[in-house]
Design an enzyme around this catalytic site. Sequence first.
Site, PDB file in Angstrom:
ATOM      1  N   HIS A 179       0.764  -1.206  -0.087  1.00 19.14           N
ATOM      2  CA  HIS A 179      -0.170  -0.134   0.049  1.00 19.14           C
ATOM      3  C   HIS A 179       0.665   1.272   0.018  1.00 19.14           C
ATOM      4  O   HIS A 179       0.254   2.370   0.448  1.00 19.14           O
ATOM      5  CB  HIS A 179      -0.921  -0.155   1.189  1.00 19.14           C
ATOM      6  CG  HIS A 179      -2.067  -1.007   1.137  1.00 19.14           C
ATOM      7  ND1 HIS A 179      -2.944  -1.253  -0.081  1.00 19.14           N
ATOM      8  CD2 HIS A 179      -2.367  -2.216   2.079  1.00 19.14           C
ATOM      9  CE1 HIS A 179      -3.766  -2.234   0.192  1.00 19.14           C
ATOM     10  NE2 HIS A 179      -3.276  -2.756   1.414  1.00 19.14           N
ATOM     11  N   GLU A 219      -6.365   0.813  -5.734  1.00 18.46           N
ATOM     12  CA  GLU A 219      -5.016   0.389  -6.042  1.00 18.46           C
ATOM     13  C   GLU A 219      -5.433  -1.339  -5.590  1.00 18.46           C
ATOM     14  O   GLU A 219      -6.152  -1.507  -4.344  1.00 18.46           O
ATOM     15  CB  GLU A 219      -4.033   0.952  -5.378  1.00 18.46           C
ATOM     16  CG  GLU A 219      -4.301   1.213  -3.681  1.00 18.46           C
ATOM     17  CD  GLU A 219      -3.705   0.106  -2.795  1.00 18.46           C
ATOM     18  OE1 GLU A 219      -2.882  -0.965  -3.355  1.00 18.46           O
ATOM     19  OE2 GLU A 219      -3.646   0.288  -1.662  1.00 18.46           O
ATOM     20  N   SER A 231      -4.045  -7.217  -1.123  1.00 20.73           N
ATOM     21  CA  SER A 231      -5.001  -6.089  -0.680  1.00 20.73           C
ATOM     22  C   SER A 231      -5.605  -5.148  -1.674  1.00 20.73           C
ATOM     23  O   SER A 231      -4.889  -4.567  -2.201  1.00 20.73           O
ATOM     24  CB  SER A 231      -4.306  -5.768   0.692  1.00 20.73           C
ATOM     25  OG  SER A 231      -5.016  -4.768   1.322  1.00 20.73           O
TER      26      SER A 231
END
Length: 208
Positions: free
Chosen positions: A73, A147, A121
């Site tokens: 992330h 994303e 994720s």
Amino acid sequence: MPIALKRDIHVADMRLETKRAPLPAAIGVDGIFQGYASLFGVRDACGDIVAPGAFAASLRQRGAANVKMLWQHRAEEPIGVWTTIEEDARGLKVRGRLDLSVVRAREAQSLIHAGALDGLSIGFRTLRAASDPTTGARRLLAVDLVEISIVTFPALTQARIDAAPAFAAAPRLAAANLGQKLARLRMQSAAQSFETKLRRASIALDWR
């Protein structure tokens, strides 16, 4: 009644809303992999359930090219590209390719092969959701997919990513290529042997 929820994409110290799924220790030698980044109808560790069609509007607007592939992330660490992102009856099916010219992507590939890295994720904004008064679960009806990251810790144990077809076909392709090379070598050897015999026959005729 659906409850409209609006959250900004977080940066710096703002919380990122994510959902995670495990990534198997298998990936193509060229960095290609595919599978599911999210599953429909499955309650995750955060108490959320993604509804079918939740990604549809976002994918129409963004397309796969505008959904980033990140490391853990981190916006400053893109490590590849998503070539296909689509909903099917099961969930959010994805196909991506690590950019192996990037050091972090090569590290990710190695860790996945070793089984040390096993998660995906999704990072998103919730646009529309409904609360289930019985279970307390939040049902995500519409999200803006920003994303999809390769991460360390999975949450959706039911979701799996498959090895890329290119990876599965690699042994067969390598065997086919080897067979072609051996055939060419045999032909070259046979041609050289025939040429040698002709030369010997020619020399024998000259001596007669």
